[in-house]
Structure formats: C-alpha cells, structure tokens
Motif scaffolding. Structure first.
Motif, short mmCIF file in Angstrom:
data_model
loop_
_atom_site.label_atom_id
_atom_site.label_comp_id
_atom_site.label_asym_id
_atom_site.label_seq_id
_atom_site.Cartn_x
_atom_site.Cartn_y
_atom_site.Cartn_z
N VAL A 12 -70.20 -44.77 -29.61
CA VAL A 12 -69.39 -43.93 -28.93
C VAL A 12 -68.41 -42.90 -29.84
O VAL A 12 -68.37 -41.80 -29.12
N MET A 13 -67.87 -43.37 -30.72
CA MET A 13 -67.21 -42.25 -31.72
C MET A 13 -68.30 -41.22 -32.09
O MET A 13 -67.96 -39.93 -32.12
N ASP A 14 -69.53 -41.62 -32.50
CA ASP A 14 -70.28 -40.42 -32.75
C ASP A 14 -70.62 -39.43 -31.61
O ASP A 14 -70.79 -38.33 -31.80
N ILE A 15 -70.86 -40.08 -30.63
CA ILE A 15 -71.00 -39.17 -29.23
C ILE A 15 -69.97 -38.41 -29.02
O ILE A 15 -70.03 -37.07 -28.95
N LEU A 16 -68.66 -38.86 -29.10
CA LEU A 16 -67.51 -38.08 -29.02
C LEU A 16 -67.19 -37.00 -29.81
O LEU A 16 -66.99 -35.80 -29.46
N LYS A 17 -67.46 -37.34 -31.19
CA LYS A 17 -67.50 -36.24 -32.24
C LYS A 17 -68.53 -35.19 -32.05
O LYS A 17 -68.06 -33.89 -31.97
N GLU A 18 -69.69 -35.58 -31.63
CA GLU A 18 -70.53 -34.47 -31.25
C GLU A 18 -70.22 -33.58 -30.05
O GLU A 18 -70.43 -32.29 -29.96
N LEU A 75 -59.40 -31.22 -30.90
CA LEU A 75 -59.50 -32.61 -30.69
C LEU A 75 -60.09 -33.34 -31.78
O LEU A 75 -61.05 -33.07 -32.29
N THR A 76 -59.60 -34.46 -32.28
CA THR A 76 -60.05 -35.46 -33.07
C THR A 76 -60.04 -36.74 -32.80
O THR A 76 -58.95 -37.23 -32.25
N PHE A 77 -61.14 -37.30 -32.68
CA PHE A 77 -61.35 -38.84 -32.04
C PHE A 77 -61.01 -39.68 -32.95
O PHE A 77 -61.70 -39.60 -34.33
N TYR A 78 -60.51 -40.95 -32.82
CA TYR A 78 -60.11 -42.03 -33.76
C TYR A 78 -60.34 -43.33 -32.68
O TYR A 78 -60.14 -43.34 -31.67
N SER A 79 -60.77 -44.30 -33.37
CA SER A 79 -60.87 -45.61 -32.82
C SER A 79 -59.64 -46.54 -32.80
O SER A 79 -59.00 -46.26 -33.90
N ASP A 80 -59.37 -46.77 -31.35
CA ASP A 80 -58.12 -47.46 -31.43
C ASP A 80 -58.63 -49.08 -31.48
O ASP A 80 -59.26 -49.60 -30.78
N THR A 81 -57.91 -49.53 -32.65
CA THR A 81 -58.04 -51.00 -32.84
C THR A 81 -56.97 -51.82 -32.36
O THR A 81 -56.96 -53.29 -32.24
N ILE A 82 -55.68 -51.30 -31.55
CA ILE A 82 -54.67 -51.99 -31.26
C ILE A 82 -55.27 -52.98 -30.00
O ILE A 82 -54.76 -54.05 -29.95
N THR A 83 -55.80 -52.41 -29.19
CA THR A 83 -56.29 -53.14 -27.98
C THR A 83 -57.30 -54.32 -28.53
O THR A 83 -57.13 -55.50 -27.99
N LEU A 103 -69.92 -38.24 -19.22
CA LEU A 103 -70.41 -39.01 -20.32
C LEU A 103 -70.68 -40.58 -19.91
O LEU A 103 -71.11 -41.45 -20.69
N ARG A 104 -70.47 -41.03 -18.58
CA ARG A 104 -70.65 -42.11 -18.14
C ARG A 104 -71.93 -42.88 -18.58
O ARG A 104 -71.72 -44.04 -19.25
N SER A 105 -72.91 -42.27 -18.38
CA SER A 105 -74.42 -42.66 -18.69
C SER A 105 -74.49 -43.03 -20.21
O SER A 105 -75.33 -43.68 -20.42
N GLU A 106 -73.91 -41.93 -20.97
CA GLU A 106 -74.20 -42.12 -22.43
C GLU A 106 -73.67 -43.33 -23.19
O GLU A 106 -73.95 -43.55 -24.29
N LEU A 107 -72.33 -43.68 -22.41
CA LEU A 107 -71.45 -44.29 -23.49
C LEU A 107 -71.67 -45.71 -23.14
O LEU A 107 -71.55 -46.20 -22.13
N PRO A 108 -72.16 -46.56 -24.35
CA PRO A 108 -72.25 -48.02 -23.96
C PRO A 108 -70.68 -48.53 -24.13
O PRO A 108 -69.72 -48.09 -24.57
N GLY A 109 -70.71 -49.81 -23.60
CA GLY A 109 -69.51 -50.83 -23.69
C GLY A 109 -68.59 -50.17 -22.53
O GLY A 109 -68.85 -49.22 -21.80
N ILE A 110 -67.30 -50.76 -22.74
CA ILE A 110 -66.22 -50.25 -21.86
C ILE A 110 -65.47 -49.47 -22.71
O ILE A 110 -64.85 -49.82 -23.61
N VAL A 111 -65.06 -48.19 -22.26
CA VAL A 111 -64.68 -47.00 -22.84
C VAL A 111 -63.35 -46.53 -22.23
O VAL A 111 -63.48 -46.48 -21.15
N SER A 112 -62.21 -46.59 -22.85
CA SER A 112 -60.98 -45.98 -22.19
C SER A 112 -60.04 -45.06 -23.37
O SER A 112 -60.47 -45.25 -24.52
N TYR A 126 -57.14 -41.33 -29.17
CA TYR A 126 -57.47 -42.57 -29.65
C TYR A 126 -58.22 -43.24 -28.54
O TYR A 126 -57.73 -43.48 -27.34
N ILE A 127 -59.57 -43.78 -28.94
CA ILE A 127 -60.46 -44.35 -28.08
C ILE A 127 -60.39 -45.67 -28.09
O ILE A 127 -60.83 -46.31 -29.26
#
Length: 133
Positions: free
Chosen positions: A67-73, A94-102, A29-38, A54-55
């Motif tokens: 990013v969250m939409d792509i991962l959920k799909e 798997l359930t994806f959540y946005s990590d806001t701690i970072t 998914l490297r080419s599909e994901l915008p921004g810096i994702v971890s 948590y992403i």
C-alpha cells in the motif's frame, strides 16, 4: 514576518485533505490496494505547503508495504486531485507514512480482552470450588 499561526485554518485544511485523499483512494485505487486502508490523519505546517498523510492498513506487513509503495508512486496523481478539488493557492506536497497507532490500539485491546477472559475463567473456577465446599 507575518503571522502564520491560525491553528483553526490548518486543522480545517488537514481535515479537508484527509477527506479528499480518502475519496481518491475509494474512487481510483480501491481495486489496487490490499487489506483495509484508511487515512488516519494529516499533519501540515502553518504555511500549508506540505502534508504528512498517515495511512492505516489492517492486514499483513507485506500488504502495508505494498500500500505504501502504491501511494508513493501515485502521490503526484493524488496531489493533482487535491489541487482540482480544493482550489488552494498552493497544492501541498504529500508524503505518506504508515500509521502504527491503530495497530497498537488493536494489540492493546486484544491483550486486555485476553486478560479479562483469564480473569473471568479464574473467577468461575473459584466460585465453582466454593460451591463444592
């Protein structure tokens, strides 16, 4: 009821799933994901049948939403990858959540840096005024 509380096993599986999801993101998914994702963290119950992933996305709010939409799909595809890589009895759902701690850490760090710069600026003014006298 059987004992399901071996925390070391759960922690080890969480780390393995975190690494495996990160591998998938880099490989497929490297080419599909915008921004810096971890993959910030993974939390699982003792039965290991579900995983909250948590992403962390460094970028705009729109990029994080994308990013969250792509991962959920692609969750099913990522689950299949985990199943083939880890050879677990049950592949966790798997359930994806946005990590806001970072983001919060970055904001706090930025605020602390600004305060430090202001303190230094006031300190420089005070020492130059003292030199004038």
């Amino acid at each position: 009821m059987k004992n399901m509380g071996d925390g070391r096993r759960v922690a080890r599986v969480e780390r393995e799933i975190q690494a495996t999801v990160a591998q998938f993101l880099l490989r497929d998914l490297r080419s599909e994901l915008p921004g810096i994702v971890s993959v910030a963290s993974v939390k699982m119950p003792a039965d290991l049948r579900a995983a909250k992933v948590y992403i962390s996305v460094i970028g705009t709010d729109e990029e994080r939403d994308e990013v969250m939409d792509i991962l959920k799909e692609r969750a099913y595809e990522i689950q299949n990858y985990i199943g083939s890589e880890l050879k677990m009895r049950y592949c966790p759902k798997l359930t994806f959540y946005s990590d806001t701690i970072t983001e919060q850490v970055i904001k706090v760090d930025r605020i602390l840096q600004e305060l430090e710069n202001e303190r230094k600026a006031k300190g420089d003014k005070g020492s130059s005024e003292a030199d004038d006298e």
